[in-house]
Design a protein around this motif. Structure first.
Motif, PDB file in Angstrom:
ATOM      1  N   ASP A  62       4.318 -16.895 -16.341  1.00  0.00           N
ATOM      2  CA  ASP A  62       4.242 -17.252 -14.922  1.00  0.00           C
ATOM      3  C   ASP A  62       2.791 -17.613 -14.605  1.00  0.00           C
ATOM      4  O   ASP A  62       1.971 -16.746 -14.305  1.00  0.00           O
ATOM      5  N   ASP A  63       2.498 -18.895 -14.702  1.00  0.00           N
ATOM      6  CA  ASP A  63       1.121 -19.356 -14.543  1.00  0.00           C
ATOM      7  C   ASP A  63       1.175 -20.823 -14.122  1.00  0.00           C
ATOM      8  O   ASP A  63       1.990 -21.580 -14.646  1.00  0.00           O
ATOM      9  N   PRO A  64       0.318 -21.254 -13.195  1.00  0.00           N
ATOM     10  CA  PRO A  64       0.325 -22.658 -12.759  1.00  0.00           C
ATOM     11  C   PRO A  64       0.113 -23.647 -13.897  1.00  0.00           C
ATOM     12  O   PRO A  64       0.573 -24.788 -13.835  1.00  0.00           O
ATOM     13  N   ARG A  65      -0.570 -23.221 -14.951  1.00  0.00           N
ATOM     14  CA  ARG A  65      -0.830 -24.118 -16.068  1.00  0.00           C
ATOM     15  C   ARG A  65       0.439 -24.475 -16.834  1.00  0.00           C
ATOM     16  O   ARG A  65       0.485 -25.486 -17.543  1.00  0.00           O
ATOM     17  N   VAL A  66       1.454 -23.633 -16.708  1.00  0.00           N
ATOM     18  CA  VAL A  66       2.704 -23.897 -17.427  1.00  0.00           C
ATOM     19  C   VAL A  66       3.357 -25.176 -16.920  1.00  0.00           C
ATOM     20  O   VAL A  66       3.780 -26.034 -17.697  1.00  0.00           O
ATOM     21  N   ASP A  67       3.436 -25.323 -15.609  1.00  0.00           N
ATOM     22  CA  ASP A  67       4.050 -26.511 -15.037  1.00  0.00           C
ATOM     23  C   ASP A  67       3.278 -27.773 -15.436  1.00  0.00           C
ATOM     24  O   ASP A  67       3.873 -28.791 -15.795  1.00  0.00           O
ATOM     25  N   VAL A  68       1.959 -27.678 -15.409  1.00  0.00           N
ATOM     26  CA  VAL A  68       1.120 -28.819 -15.800  1.00  0.00           C
ATOM     27  C   VAL A  68       1.379 -29.186 -17.262  1.00  0.00           C
ATOM     28  O   VAL A  68       1.539 -30.358 -17.615  1.00  0.00           O
ATOM     29  N   ALA A  69       1.436 -28.162 -18.120  1.00  0.00           N
ATOM     30  CA  ALA A  69       1.645 -28.405 -19.547  1.00  0.00           C
ATOM     31  C   ALA A  69       3.021 -29.006 -19.813  1.00  0.00           C
ATOM     32  O   ALA A  69       3.159 -29.923 -20.625  1.00  0.00           O
TER      33      ALA A  69
END
Length: 234
Positions: free
Chosen positions: A204-211
């Protein structure tokens, strides 16, 4: 059993958790002792299983480990000792059996520590891969030392199967500290990138969606498909 050969592992078969088991080559060992060990596990012949566990042939010892486990007679201490056996087949088999126990809900801190030591130090890639898979079956029960060991394998092991297994395990463990390593694995070989894409679902981290959105442009269609599926759920 085909043509006198006993195969006690199947490549990439489904484990108890639904994830793949390590990609291992089944033994094609010929001879009565291996057959005896396998049969002992199915007939409940504890005496034969214990005797063959001390055989000179590592393939026989590996088969005996499986037989004792099938009979419910394999103690955790014996399983841990098998992970330091001189025979590669025995160590690999022990890691898989430990992983199956975790998958069945039998998680013990001692066994996690033992597998962590194996994944950190064993020189045989197939054993490291099996140990990483086993730690993934342990899941969130793993501690920080295990995550660190898996990060090292995922980021620097020379064998891509080991890196792939370690990335999958980091996803199964789900410790936030492992996210950076999973993100870095998106630059690895296709099979590792696929595993890393799936592993992102655990964080659960904003970087996941970006990746994941970046994965939509990956050269490998399976990476793109996995990212598309996950983005549909986020």
């Amino acid at each position: 059993m085909v043509g006198g050969s006993v195969y006690w592992e199947v490549d990439m078969v489904k484990g108890a958790s639904g994830d793949h088991q390590p990609a291992m080559v089944g033994s094609a060992h010929q001879g009565a002792p291996v057959r005896d060990a396998v049969i002992a596990g199915h007939t409940g012949d504890l005496e034969a299983g214990m005797r063959l566990l001390g055989d000179d042939d590592p393939d026989v010892r590996a088969a005996a480990l499986g037989a004792l486990d099938r009979m419910g007679a394999l103690e955790s201490a014996e399983l841990a000792r098998a992970m330091t056996d001189p025979g590669t087949a025995v160590r690999r088999r022990a890691c898989v059996l430990a992983g199956r126990r975790f998958g069945a809900g039998d998680v013990g801190a001692g066994m996690v520590d033992t597998l962590t030591e194996v994944v950190s130090s064993d020189a045989e890639p197939s054993v490291v891969e099996s140990a990483a898979w086993g730690l993934g079956e342990a899941g969130p029960g793993c501690g920080r030392a295990t995550v660190t060991a898996l990060e090292l394998v995922a980021g620097s092991h020379v064998d891509p199967l080991c890196r792939e297994a370690a990335v999958a395990a980091l996803g199964a463990v789900g410790d936030p500290a492992g996210l950076d390593t999973v993100l870095a694995a998106l630059e690895d070989k296709p099979a590792v990138r696929r595993r890393a894409t799936i592993a992102l679902a655990a964080f659960d981290d904003p970087r996941v969606d970006v990746a994941l959105r970046r994965c939509l442009e990956d050269r490998d269609w399976q990476v793109r498909q996995a990212a598309e599926d996950l983005l549909g759920r986020l």
